[in-house]
Design a protein around this motif. Sequence first.
Motif, PDB file in Angstrom:
ATOM      1  N   HIS A 104       0.792  -1.229  -0.025  1.00  8.26           N
ATOM      2  CA  HIS A 104      -0.011  -0.084  -0.094  1.00  8.26           C
ATOM      3  C   HIS A 104       0.726   1.346  -0.047  1.00  8.26           C
ATOM      4  O   HIS A 104       0.378   2.457  -0.293  1.00  8.26           O
ATOM      5  N   LEU A 105       1.928   1.036   0.200  1.00  8.69           N
ATOM      6  CA  LEU A 105       2.801   2.333   0.302  1.00  8.69           C
ATOM      7  C   LEU A 105       3.220   2.931  -1.024  1.00  8.69           C
ATOM      8  O   LEU A 105       3.390   4.259  -1.153  1.00  8.69           O
ATOM      9  N   LYS A 106       2.612   2.578  -2.167  1.00  9.27           N
ATOM     10  CA  LYS A 106       2.761   3.161  -3.348  1.00  9.27           C
ATOM     11  C   LYS A 106       1.331   3.791  -3.552  1.00  9.27           C
ATOM     12  O   LYS A 106       1.020   4.212  -4.533  1.00  9.27           O
ATOM     13  N   PHE A 107       0.474   3.475  -2.709  1.00  2.00           N
ATOM     14  CA  PHE A 107      -0.959   4.080  -2.829  1.00  2.00           C
ATOM     15  C   PHE A 107      -1.260   4.988  -1.621  1.00  2.00           C
ATOM     16  O   PHE A 107      -2.429   4.859  -1.230  1.00  2.00           O
ATOM     17  N   LYS A 108      -0.545   6.251  -1.485  1.00  2.65           N
ATOM     18  CA  LYS A 108      -0.617   6.752  -0.310  1.00  2.65           C
ATOM     19  C   LYS A 108      -1.866   7.538  -0.249  1.00  2.65           C
ATOM     20  O   LYS A 108      -2.535   8.148   0.530  1.00  2.65           O
ATOM     21  N   SER A 109      -2.428   7.887  -1.637  1.00  4.18           N
ATOM     22  CA  SER A 109      -3.736   8.799  -1.604  1.00  4.18           C
ATOM     23  C   SER A 109      -5.082   7.990  -1.513  1.00  4.18           C
ATOM     24  O   SER A 109      -5.880   8.545  -1.098  1.00  4.18           O
TER      25      SER A 109
ATOM     26  N   PRO B   5      -7.559   5.940   0.664  1.00  8.62           N
ATOM     27  CA  PRO B   5      -8.112   6.064   2.044  1.00  8.62           C
ATOM     28  C   PRO B   5      -7.716   4.657   2.631  1.00  8.62           C
ATOM     29  O   PRO B   5      -7.460   3.809   2.511  1.00  8.62           O
ATOM     30  N   ILE B   6      -7.245   5.048   4.256  1.00  3.62           N
ATOM     31  CA  ILE B   6      -6.835   4.293   5.054  1.00  3.62           C
ATOM     32  C   ILE B   6      -7.536   2.976   5.293  1.00  3.62           C
ATOM     33  O   ILE B   6      -6.955   1.744   5.258  1.00  3.62           O
ATOM     34  N   TRP B   7      -8.900   3.142   5.374  1.00  2.00           N
ATOM     35  CA  TRP B   7      -9.776   1.995   5.581  1.00  2.00           C
ATOM     36  C   TRP B   7      -9.658   1.230   4.251  1.00  2.00           C
ATOM     37  O   TRP B   7      -9.880   0.012   4.364  1.00  2.00           O
ATOM     38  N   ILE B   8      -9.769   1.454   3.109  1.00  2.00           N
ATOM     39  CA  ILE B   8      -9.451   0.672   1.858  1.00  2.00           C
ATOM     40  C   ILE B   8      -8.220   0.005   2.029  1.00  2.00           C
ATOM     41  O   ILE B   8      -8.217  -1.237   1.808  1.00  2.00           O
ATOM     42  N   VAL B   9      -7.096   0.576   2.424  1.00  2.00           N
ATOM     43  CA  VAL B   9      -5.878  -0.188   2.544  1.00  2.00           C
ATOM     44  C   VAL B   9      -5.824  -1.044   3.527  1.00  2.00           C
ATOM     45  O   VAL B   9      -5.264  -2.316   3.431  1.00  2.00           O
ATOM     46  N   ILE B  10      -6.439  -0.814   4.504  1.00  2.00           N
ATOM     47  CA  ILE B  10      -6.571  -1.814   5.885  1.00  2.00           C
ATOM     48  C   ILE B  10      -7.245  -3.134   5.226  1.00  2.00           C
ATOM     49  O   ILE B  10      -6.889  -4.456   5.276  1.00  2.00           O
ATOM     50  N   PHE B  11      -8.608  -2.944   4.604  1.00  2.00           N
ATOM     51  CA  PHE B  11      -9.330  -3.918   3.967  1.00  2.00           C
ATOM     52  C   PHE B  11      -8.644  -4.873   2.901  1.00  2.00           C
ATOM     53  O   PHE B  11      -8.711  -6.045   2.876  1.00  2.00           O
ATOM     54  N   ALA B  12      -7.996  -3.940   1.877  1.00  2.00           N
ATOM     55  CA  ALA B  12      -7.059  -4.660   1.172  1.00  2.00           C
ATOM     56  C   ALA B  12      -5.932  -5.677   1.708  1.00  2.00           C
ATOM     57  O   ALA B  12      -5.862  -6.578   1.253  1.00  2.00           O
TER      58      ALA B  12
END
Length: 116
Positions: free
Chosen positions: A29-34, A36-43
Amino acid sequence: MPANFSAYATPVLLLVLSNVFMTFAWYGHLKFKSSPIWIVIFASWGIAFFEYCLQVPANRLGHAVYSAPQLKGMQEIITLLVFAGFSVWYLGEQIKWNHVAGFALIVVAAFLIFWE
């Protein structure tokens, strides 16, 4: 090739594959900093599910021929190797001398776990 080669090799292969999934779950997820954190967490949770599907059998099968500390030591070395490759090829970050030195000390620690 010894008849029991797969008993030793299969857990290692499963640990390598599980670490690829977990490295993506933790650091991809570090390549997708834009995002939202909740999407990153679920992914990340979704990716980690597949890591567990490989890691649990790796340890279950591996414990027939390796001790638990040996499995953990192997997992740490595999994690470092997978992460180093991921860091360079996916994130585009360099591995510096002090990273290599630190990783080498961890490799020495893992080696001592296997010493009889």
